[in-house]
Scaffold this active site. Sequence first.
Site, PDB file in Angstrom:
ATOM      1  N   GLU A 116      13.138  10.784  39.435  1.00  0.00           N
ATOM      2  CA  GLU A 116      12.482   9.487  39.604  1.00  0.00           C
ATOM      3  C   GLU A 116      12.538   9.015  41.055  1.00  0.00           C
ATOM      4  OE1 GLU A 116      12.822   7.392  35.286  1.00  0.00           O
ATOM      5  OE2 GLU A 116      14.716   7.785  36.300  1.00  0.00           O
ATOM      6  N   GLU A 136      16.533  12.512  29.867  1.00  0.00           N
ATOM      7  CA  GLU A 136      17.147  11.315  29.278  1.00  0.00           C
ATOM      8  C   GLU A 136      17.190  11.351  27.753  1.00  0.00           C
ATOM      9  OE1 GLU A 136      16.111  10.088  33.438  1.00  0.00           O
ATOM     10  OE2 GLU A 136      15.213  11.353  31.892  1.00  0.00           O
TER      11      GLU A 136
END
Length: 261
Positions: A116, A136
């Site tokens: 990210e 995640e």
Amino acid sequence: MQTEPLQTEQVAFEKRGAVGILTLQRPEVRNAISAQMAEAIESVVNHCENDPEIRACIITGSGPVFCAGADLKEVAQGRGADLVRPESGFAGFVYARKNKPWIAAVQGPAHGGGTEIALSCDMIVASRTANFALPEVKRGIIAGASGAFRIARFLPPALAIEMVATGRPIDAAKAHAFGMINAIAEPDDVLETAMALALDIAACSPLSVRETLAITRRAARGDESYFRGLESDAIATVMAGPDCREGAMAFIEKRAPQWKS
């Protein structure tokens, strides 16, 4: 008024001529982001943006890993919110206001928040041994620092969905083939390759770069406010569920998670 960046052993700042270099310095934990790091990163970004002598910026990591994302020990202790700065988001970086061009020099794996952070830059230079992942879902959390929607801008929909739904990584060669990264370099040459790109930018008119970049970013990214709203709702749902803490504890205890949702 220009201020000096926050000094910490976890983040380093170097100025090479017209290029600012931010280095993540927690190699012992794969440069995982702590609350202290997030505050320091935000401070360095603000310093780079406010220094008129800096025309291009690089973010990289120390050691063999670019960034493993959030420090799950802090998440498991209920301090996950401290990794998100009020104005600049996760790691003090992903939603920071950036008028200058930023390059991610990814010398090794970039997982979770590491991907990210890279996707929050304008350009990515990666080692041929680097890989990118949004794992995640394996931890009972969510790629809630822009990854779930920014990845879809760089990769075909089916591949982007595979990444976020399985947590599987993609290597630098595949990322380069689909246009996610700008260049592949040997592991020892990643920073210098990024520097060459930054120096080419720095040789151009700062005003021209800044104004042109603003247009191109708007064309490529559109209006992120809608997606950030969806992201906030999803984060609230996941964080309130039973799997978030379980995923972090399972990772720390090196066992398979027992999902409850």
